[in-house]
Write a protein that holds these residues in place. Structure first.
Motif, short mmCIF file in Angstrom:
data_model
loop_
_atom_site.label_atom_id
_atom_site.label_comp_id
_atom_site.label_asym_id
_atom_site.label_seq_id
_atom_site.Cartn_x
_atom_site.Cartn_y
_atom_site.Cartn_z
N ILE A 125 20.85 129.24 7.60
CA ILE A 125 22.31 128.56 7.48
C ILE A 125 23.30 129.32 8.41
CG2 ILE A 125 21.93 128.61 5.02
CD1 ILE A 125 23.11 131.18 4.33
N ALA A 150 29.39 131.77 6.07
CA ALA A 150 30.77 131.86 5.89
C ALA A 150 31.53 132.81 6.70
CB ALA A 150 30.99 131.92 4.24
N ARG A 178 33.68 135.01 6.11
CA ARG A 178 33.63 136.21 5.50
C ARG A 178 32.52 137.19 5.68
NH1 ARG A 178 32.31 138.27 0.11
NH2 ARG A 178 31.41 136.14 -0.42
N THR A 183 28.32 125.74 5.61
CA THR A 183 28.34 125.18 4.04
C THR A 183 29.69 125.92 3.36
OG1 THR A 183 25.98 125.81 4.02
CG2 THR A 183 27.03 125.49 1.70
N GLY A 184 30.50 124.76 2.83
CA GLY A 184 31.76 125.09 2.14
C GLY A 184 32.95 125.04 2.91
N LEU A 228 26.38 129.20 -2.60
CA LEU A 228 26.91 129.73 -1.36
C LEU A 228 28.38 129.57 -1.22
CD1 LEU A 228 24.07 129.25 1.25
CD2 LEU A 228 24.87 131.33 0.18
N ILE A 229 28.67 128.22 -1.56
CA ILE A 229 30.11 127.81 -1.56
C ILE A 229 30.81 128.72 -2.71
CG2 ILE A 229 31.83 126.06 -1.98
CD1 ILE A 229 29.69 124.26 -1.11
N ALA A 256 30.53 131.52 -3.48
CA ALA A 256 30.87 132.93 -3.21
C ALA A 256 32.18 133.14 -2.46
CB ALA A 256 29.63 133.42 -2.21
N ALA A 257 32.74 132.01 -2.02
CA ALA A 257 34.37 132.28 -1.27
C ALA A 257 35.26 132.50 -2.51
CB ALA A 257 34.54 131.01 -0.60
#
Lengths: 111, 136, 102
Positions: free
Chosen positions: A61, A64, A66, A108-109, B30-31, B33-34
């Protein structure tokens, strides 16, 4: 499908400039993508790009921001593991832009 | 961190690969977690197969997404509850599962296991304590 | 000529393997693919049922689907045979009919 040309090879990218096939990546691809974004890649950029590629290899992956920041701090030191430093290197965002140069999918995100 | 942290539990009940539920749920986790919430995962029924070790997709040509569970610790997701009865019904033990760990910030970054084996009754209690339960 | 049955759903979640075991005739062949390969594991709640079925029927699993889920030949019940994709094709060719239990 959009393409970019690197060393005479046509390489497929999506509408946001990310590689369609992750296996198409080689260092000159990153250089070409950076040129398009008007970023000059130095050693500090490469540290992050290589770090991202290793992270992806291990976990499959793109991390993110962070998570990237924390992991970079641990591996390369606190002066590099902070978002100010990472945003200076990659003005469009260490997640989005650095992942793109590294040939990874968008994290992702990230929208 | 503020007072409006909610307890979220993602309950995984399906085997990976045969359907897309496992992968989709992982992406949502996973998203999530933000958003700095209190996130935990539960693995029960066929969901226990999501975290088996030695997954090798070379022959099937599918993407092996099991390594991503190892990144959950980096995302501060370190409460992974595995239901004991579900393992037993499937001939499995904890040895069949990946070593999923996290580094404890409050304990000099000591590496600790994220997986906690719980009984069916304990899992029911845990679900009951959540603000939000998302099942797939 | 005997029938080839394929099953692709986990027996812990769906009843299709059970239906297949109860409705397939003696001498027929059953191939477990996709999530159904999980039913071939040792020590499960359905292991006895499969062991009984094996006395009159041939049971196979698709190896790549087994490996994908983290298991190998060593993890499955004795008597269940592992095939690769070309073995799958051979099974289809050797049987008059294929019934897919979905």
């Amino acid at each position: 499908m959009a393409t970019i040309t690197v060393d005479g090879k046509e390489i497929e990218v999506d509408e946001e400039g990310y590689l369609v096939n992750l296996s198409d990546w080689f260092p000159a691809v990153a250089e070409e993508m950076a040129k398009i974004d008007e970023v000059e890649l130095g050693e500090d950029h490469w540290d992050i790009i290589n770090f991202l590629r290793e992270y992806y290899e291990e976990y499959q992956i793109a991390p993110a921001v962070r998570v990237l920041t924390k992991a970079v701090a641990k591996k390369l030191g606190k002066e590099k593991g902070n978002s100010k430093y990472l945003y200076e290197l990659f003005p469009y965002g260490p997640g989005k832009q650095a992942c793109k140069f590294a040939g990874l999918p968008k994290p992702t995100g990230c929208v | 961190m503020s007072d409006d942290i909610k307890k979220f539990m993602f309950v995984n009940t399906k085997a990976p690969y045969g359907t897309v539920y496992a992968l989709e749920s992982l992406e949502v986790v996973l998203i999530s977690a933000a958003f700095d919430q209190d996130v935990s995962l539960a693995f029960c029924d066929d969901g226990v197969f999501q975290i088996t070790k030695n997954q090798n997709t070379e022959g099937s040509g599918m993407k092996n997404f099991s390594p991503a569970y190892k990144a959950l610790g980096d995302y501060d997701i370190n409460k992974l509850y595995v239901e004991k009865e579900s393992l037993e019904e499937r001939g499995l033990t904890l040895d069949n599962l990946m070593d999923l760990t996290y580094e404890d910030e409050d304990d000099d970054w000591a590496e600790k296991p994220s997986i906690k084996l719980v009984t069916r009754a304990e899992l029911a209690d845990l679900m009951d304590q959540q603000d939000v339960v998302i099942s797939s | 000529m005997a029938m080839l049955h394929t099953v692709n759903k986990s027996p812990f979640e769906r009843n299709s393997l059970n239906s297949c075991l109860t409705k397939s005739k003696e001498g027929s062949t059953i191939l477990l693919i996709e999530d159904a390969v999980l039913g071939a594991l040792k020590g499960t709640v359905i292991a006895d049922k499969l062991t009984t079925a094996m006395t009159t029927k041939n049971i196979y699993v698709l190896g790549s689907d087994l490996n994908t889920r983290g298991f190998t030949e060593a993890d499955i019940l004795d008597g269940i045979k592992v095939v690769d994709y070309s073995g799958f094709v051979d099974l289809v060719a050797e049987h008059a009919n294929v019934q897919s239990w979905l």
